[in-house]
Design a protein around this motif. Structure first.
Motif, PDB file in Angstrom:
ATOM      1  N   ARG A  92       4.919 -17.520  -3.915  1.00 57.93           N
ATOM      2  CA  ARG A  92       6.063 -16.975  -2.838  1.00 57.93           C
ATOM      3  C   ARG A  92       4.904 -15.327  -1.945  1.00 57.93           C
ATOM      4  O   ARG A  92       4.761 -15.314  -2.537  1.00 57.93           O
ATOM      5  CB  ARG A  92       7.326 -16.117  -3.943  1.00 57.93           C
ATOM      6  N   LYS A  93       6.070 -15.823  -1.064  1.00 59.35           N
ATOM      7  CA  LYS A  93       5.431 -15.179   0.753  1.00 59.35           C
ATOM      8  C   LYS A  93       6.424 -14.300   0.521  1.00 59.35           C
ATOM      9  O   LYS A  93       7.108 -14.110   0.965  1.00 59.35           O
ATOM     10  CB  LYS A  93       5.354 -16.333   1.413  1.00 59.35           C
ATOM     11  N   VAL A  94       5.669 -13.091  -0.302  1.00 59.39           N
ATOM     12  CA  VAL A  94       6.847 -11.978  -0.142  1.00 59.39           C
ATOM     13  C   VAL A  94       6.246 -10.127   0.642  1.00 59.39           C
ATOM     14  O   VAL A  94       7.319  -9.708   1.280  1.00 59.39           O
ATOM     15  CB  VAL A  94       6.519 -11.617  -1.361  1.00 59.39           C
ATOM     16  N   CYS A  95       5.725 -11.186   1.904  1.00 61.83           N
ATOM     17  CA  CYS A  95       4.945 -10.124   3.145  1.00 61.83           C
ATOM     18  C   CYS A  95       4.910 -11.274   4.177  1.00 61.83           C
ATOM     19  O   CYS A  95       4.467 -12.183   4.148  1.00 61.83           O
ATOM     20  CB  CYS A  95       3.758  -9.520   2.510  1.00 61.83           C
ATOM     21  N   ARG A  96       4.928 -10.521   5.551  1.00 57.36           N
ATOM     22  CA  ARG A  96       4.950 -11.686   6.081  1.00 57.36           C
ATOM     23  C   ARG A  96       3.202 -10.764   6.819  1.00 57.36           C
ATOM     24  O   ARG A  96       2.474 -10.502   5.518  1.00 57.36           O
ATOM     25  CB  ARG A  96       5.127 -10.181   8.025  1.00 57.36           C
ATOM     26  N   PHE A  97       2.475 -12.987   6.687  1.00 61.78           N
ATOM     27  CA  PHE A  97       1.910 -12.414   6.942  1.00 61.78           C
ATOM     28  C   PHE A  97       0.475 -11.570   7.930  1.00 61.78           C
ATOM     29  O   PHE A  97      -0.862 -11.376   7.751  1.00 61.78           O
ATOM     30  CB  PHE A  97       1.060 -14.102   7.581  1.00 61.78           C
ATOM     31  N   ASP A  98       0.545 -11.509   8.608  1.00 56.94           N
ATOM     32  CA  ASP A  98       0.544 -10.138  10.019  1.00 56.94           C
ATOM     33  C   ASP A  98       0.553  -8.934   9.182  1.00 56.94           C
ATOM     34  O   ASP A  98      -0.021  -7.339   9.855  1.00 56.94           O
ATOM     35  CB  ASP A  98       0.941 -10.444  11.319  1.00 56.94           C
ATOM     36  N   GLN A  99       1.424  -8.591   8.191  1.00 52.71           N
ATOM     37  CA  GLN A  99       1.674  -6.907   8.034  1.00 52.71           C
ATOM     38  C   GLN A  99      -0.340  -6.944   6.915  1.00 52.71           C
ATOM     39  O   GLN A  99      -1.094  -7.517   6.701  1.00 52.71           O
ATOM     40  CB  GLN A  99       2.494  -7.263   5.998  1.00 52.71           C
TER      41      GLN A  99
ATOM     42  N   ALA B 146      15.080  -6.378 -12.129  1.00 54.07           N
ATOM     43  CA  ALA B 146      15.873  -6.895 -13.587  1.00 54.07           C
ATOM     44  C   ALA B 146      15.262  -7.346 -14.444  1.00 54.07           C
ATOM     45  O   ALA B 146      15.308  -8.586 -15.553  1.00 54.07           O
ATOM     46  CB  ALA B 146      17.037  -8.223 -13.297  1.00 54.07           C
ATOM     47  N   GLU B 147      14.181  -8.398 -13.537  1.00 52.09           N
ATOM     48  CA  GLU B 147      13.046  -9.140 -13.938  1.00 52.09           C
ATOM     49  C   GLU B 147      11.826  -8.556 -14.619  1.00 52.09           C
ATOM     50  O   GLU B 147      10.898  -8.722 -15.292  1.00 52.09           O
ATOM     51  CB  GLU B 147      12.731 -10.265 -13.456  1.00 52.09           C
ATOM     52  N   ASN B 148      11.757  -6.590 -14.594  1.00 48.69           N
ATOM     53  CA  ASN B 148      11.137  -6.279 -15.030  1.00 48.69           C
ATOM     54  C   ASN B 148       9.207  -6.681 -14.535  1.00 48.69           C
ATOM     55  O   ASN B 148       8.552  -6.769 -14.931  1.00 48.69           O
ATOM     56  CB  ASN B 148      10.576  -6.031 -16.380  1.00 48.69           C
ATOM     57  N   MET B 149       9.535  -7.387 -13.244  1.00 50.61           N
ATOM     58  CA  MET B 149       8.599  -7.697 -12.562  1.00 50.61           C
ATOM     59  C   MET B 149       7.867  -7.241 -11.119  1.00 50.61           C
ATOM     60  O   MET B 149       8.906  -7.178 -10.473  1.00 50.61           O
ATOM     61  CB  MET B 149       9.356  -9.418 -12.740  1.00 50.61           C
ATOM     62  N   ALA B 150       6.799  -7.480 -10.771  1.00 50.65           N
ATOM     63  CA  ALA B 150       6.875  -7.521  -9.384  1.00 50.65           C
ATOM     64  C   ALA B 150       6.131  -8.866  -8.828  1.00 50.65           C
ATOM     65  O   ALA B 150       4.684 -10.108  -9.424  1.00 50.65           O
ATOM     66  CB  ALA B 150       5.178  -6.508  -9.209  1.00 50.65           C
ATOM     67  N   TYR B 151       6.007  -9.897  -7.754  1.00 47.50           N
ATOM     68  CA  TYR B 151       5.751 -10.312  -6.765  1.00 47.50           C
ATOM     69  C   TYR B 151       4.940  -9.805  -6.090  1.00 47.50           C
ATOM     70  O   TYR B 151       4.751  -8.924  -4.678  1.00 47.50           O
ATOM     71  CB  TYR B 151       7.173 -11.426  -6.190  1.00 47.50           C
ATOM     72  N   ALA B 152       3.670 -10.799  -5.880  1.00 49.01           N
ATOM     73  CA  ALA B 152       2.492  -9.613  -5.332  1.00 49.01           C
ATOM     74  C   ALA B 152       2.131 -11.382  -4.721  1.00 49.01           C
ATOM     75  O   ALA B 152       1.788 -12.154  -4.839  1.00 49.01           O
ATOM     76  CB  ALA B 152       1.323  -9.481  -6.280  1.00 49.01           C
ATOM     77  N   SER B 153       1.287 -10.924  -3.941  1.00 43.42           N
ATOM     78  CA  SER B 153       1.578 -11.802  -1.881  1.00 43.42           C
ATOM     79  C   SER B 153       0.111 -11.892  -2.589  1.00 43.42           C
ATOM     80  O   SER B 153      -1.881 -11.176  -3.331  1.00 43.42           O
ATOM     81  CB  SER B 153       1.421 -10.873  -1.012  1.00 43.42           C
ATOM     82  N   ILE B 154      -0.198 -13.504  -3.180  1.00 47.63           N
ATOM     83  CA  ILE B 154      -2.044 -13.922  -2.728  1.00 47.63           C
ATOM     84  C   ILE B 154      -2.331 -14.255  -1.725  1.00 47.63           C
ATOM     85  O   ILE B 154      -3.634 -15.007  -1.387  1.00 47.63           O
ATOM     86  CB  ILE B 154      -2.242 -15.436  -3.204  1.00 47.63           C
ATOM     87  N   TYR B 155      -1.409 -14.012  -0.285  1.00 50.25           N
ATOM     88  CA  TYR B 155      -2.295 -14.342   1.069  1.00 50.25           C
ATOM     89  C   TYR B 155      -2.120 -13.224   1.407  1.00 50.25           C
ATOM     90  O   TYR B 155      -3.010 -12.955   3.124  1.00 50.25           O
ATOM     91  CB  TYR B 155      -0.608 -14.415   1.573  1.00 50.25           C
ATOM     92  N   HIS B 156      -2.725 -12.491   0.823  1.00 47.46           N
ATOM     93  CA  HIS B 156      -3.563 -10.636   1.486  1.00 47.46           C
ATOM     94  C   HIS B 156      -4.134 -10.582   0.916  1.00 47.46           C
ATOM     95  O   HIS B 156      -5.247  -8.871   0.570  1.00 47.46           O
ATOM     96  CB  HIS B 156      -2.733  -9.669   1.247  1.00 47.46           C
ATOM     97  N   LEU B 157      -5.475 -11.215   0.149  1.00 48.16           N
ATOM     98  CA  LEU B 157      -6.493 -10.729  -1.274  1.00 48.16           C
ATOM     99  C   LEU B 157      -7.929 -11.297  -0.458  1.00 48.16           C
ATOM    100  O   LEU B 157      -8.932 -11.747  -0.398  1.00 48.16           O
ATOM    101  CB  LEU B 157      -6.557 -11.814  -1.590  1.00 48.16           C
ATOM    102  N   SER B 158      -8.091  -9.889   0.876  1.00 46.28           N
ATOM    103  CA  SER B 158      -9.080 -10.053   1.466  1.00 46.28           C
ATOM    104  C   SER B 158     -10.064  -8.948   1.138  1.00 46.28           C
ATOM    105  O   SER B 158      -9.050  -7.867   0.528  1.00 46.28           O
ATOM    106  CB  SER B 158      -9.225  -9.912   3.169  1.00 46.28           C
ATOM    107  N   SER B 159     -11.273  -8.480   1.320  1.00 48.23           N
ATOM    108  CA  SER B 159     -11.903  -7.568   1.358  1.00 48.23           C
ATOM    109  C   SER B 159     -11.271  -6.226   1.872  1.00 48.23           C
ATOM    110  O   SER B 159     -11.430  -5.408   1.237  1.00 48.23           O
ATOM    111  CB  SER B 159     -13.153  -7.647   1.550  1.00 48.23           C
TER     112      SER B 159
END
Length: 471
Positions: A174-181, A192-205
């Motif tokens: 799931r893309k939860v953030c803009r790529f340029d964020q 409702a799901e007791n859950m956080a969706y985290a972006s895998i597209y911002h895993l930079s140093s």
């Protein structure tokens, strides 16, 4: 997300994105964790310690139901008649006489596979990412959707001692953030799901410390995601003594879990990794028990592992995975070539006591098998990195029959000795081939964020020629 919703979502400020995610999560939760979900959980739990004979009887009975439904599909009706199959043909006999269903057929004739057209109210079309750019379309009724969650609940989460009610973080497609964020938060909450969706597209140093800060503050019990994404966080956390909060269990999916990644993830989150093997097509499910063995859930599908001629392979021998779904009556997938390779475990007994078939390993994608000059097929390269400590991640690419490139994202301390060790290990693992070791900043992901640990660039004609020589 639809294109209109995507434009609205990504054009909104973060606070409004959070509101939209919360609303979507409420709808998603009600659809998936409905009354059918809880009924199916009870049914799966009741079958957990069935005997192999009971599972076989269940599969035969369910297969008969699938074949009866498939007669209402334009595609299958033609295939059945062509194969000389009648409505009273014994189910297992009918199965062996049917041809394999290709991904291309599923992509181009998805609606022809339907047993009801138009589909029942509440049916959703789920799309897999695929590697060709043309996704497959899988039709999910509410009941089939609930089943997807129920099997993971019983045969993955419960085996680790947790449930869907535990707080969790998902590192998925799931893309939860803009790529340029360019600053946190790179996650959105579904209350409702007791859950956080985290972006895998911002895993930079630049941003990894923000992720570990978030994970310490949120304190999820469950971590779910692509192993390559979780390994990126784990490697950073261990290297910088910046650990996330301990979790109860980590669940990996969608990619092969390499040994070095498993070790780092378990060290960072201080718990065990429970890998699962499934697909959006919903025709197979396997998961690791408390003894790390991959049990296939027989109720989900009938699994065949075959050689290049389509014949069953012996335990311990790697082959192509063919699956027949036993639950999707709207869009049956019968003898479907899912594109993976695996092998059955030689030892089919597990200390956990469950009599579900055991896979020895999921070797990876069919297109990621590499070939040696002496005709061997290789799909796992874990041993190539034994004794090499200063790498963050790696990818093995076969350029031609005699040449490989190993791309390395190095950590501090990586030097010429590590490169020589990799080349030496490649000679032991693959044979007399040329190996280039190339340090790079990052290894590219697919559009869906997936990481390919092994890539074979041999032409299809070359692969077929090698298989013909072997056979």
């Amino acid at each position: 997300m639809s294109n209109l919703f995507e434009r609205l979502y990504f054009g909104s400020p973060i606070w409004l994105q959070q509101v939209l995610v919360a609303a979507y999560g409420w709808w998603w939760y009600r659809r998936r964790f409905s009354a059918p979900f809880h009924r199916l959980v009870r049914e799966f739990k009741a079958r957990e310690y069935w005997t192999a004979e009971q599972f076989q009887h269940y599969q035969e009975s369910q297969l008969a139901t699938v074949l009866a439904a498939a007669w209402h599909s334009p595609y299958y009706r033609h295939i059945f008649l062509e194969a000389g199959i009648a409505r009273n043909t014994p189910p297992l006999e009918a199965l062996t006489r049917l041809p394999f269903l290709s991904k291309e057929t599923l992509r181009t004739r998805a609606k022809d596979l339907l047993t009801k057209n138009p589909p029942p109210k509440g049916t959703l079309v789920m799309k897999s990412s695929g590697t060709t750019g043309t996704p497959t379309e899988i039709y999910y009724t509410p009941e089939f959707h609930a089943l997807e969650l129920a099997i993971a609940e019983c045969r993955n989460l419960h085996w680790a001692g947790v449930t869907y009610r535990d707080r969790r973080v998902m590192f998925g497609v799931r893309k939860v953030c803009r790529f340029d964020q360019d600053k946190a938060p790179f996650w959105r909450f579904s209350l409702a799901e007791n859950m956080a969706y985290a972006s895998i597209y911002h895993l930079s140093s630049r941003f990894l410390s923000a992720y570990t800060d978030f994970l310490r503050a949120y304190r999820p019990s469950i971590i779910v995601g692509y192993p390559s994404a979780l390994y990126t966080i784990a490697r950073y956390a261990l290297d910088h003594d910046d650990l996330p909060a301990p979790a109860k269990a980590v669940f990996t999916t969608s990619e092969t879990v390499l040994d070095y990644a498993r070790e780092a993830i378990e060290a960072a989150w201080q718990c065990c990794v429970y890998d699962r093997y499934g697909a959006v097509e919903g025709c197979l499910f396997a998961s690791q028990c408390e003894y790390d063995r991959y049990h296939v859930s027989p109720e989900v599908g009938i699994i065949e592992i075959v050689d290049p001629e389509g014949q069953p392979v012996s335990p311990g021998v790697t082959g192509e995975v063919i699956c027949t779904g036993l639950q999707n009556m709207l869009q049956p997938l019968i003898r479907y070539r899912i594109g993976d390779v695996a092998h059955w475990a030689v030892d089919q007994h597990c200390p956990c006591g469950r009599q579900m078939p055991i896979l020895g390993a999921m070797e990876g994608r069919f297109e990621d098998i590499c070939y040696t000059p002496d005709g061997r097929e290789i799909s796992r390269f874990d041993t190539v990195f034994k004794g090499v400590e200063h790498i963050r991640e790696a990818q093995v690419v076969q350029e031609n029959l005699n040449s490989f490139t190993v791309y390395i994202v190095p950590s501090d301390g990586f030097d010429i000795h590590d490169m020589e060790k990799i080349q030496s290990n490649m000679l032991l693992h693959v044979g007399s081939v040329h190996t280039d070791v190339k340090p790079i900043v990052t290894i590219p992901r697919s559009a869906s964020g997936k990481f390919r640990a092994v890539v074979c660039n041999l032409a299809l004609e070359e692969k077929r020629a090698i298989r013909q020589i072997r056979s």
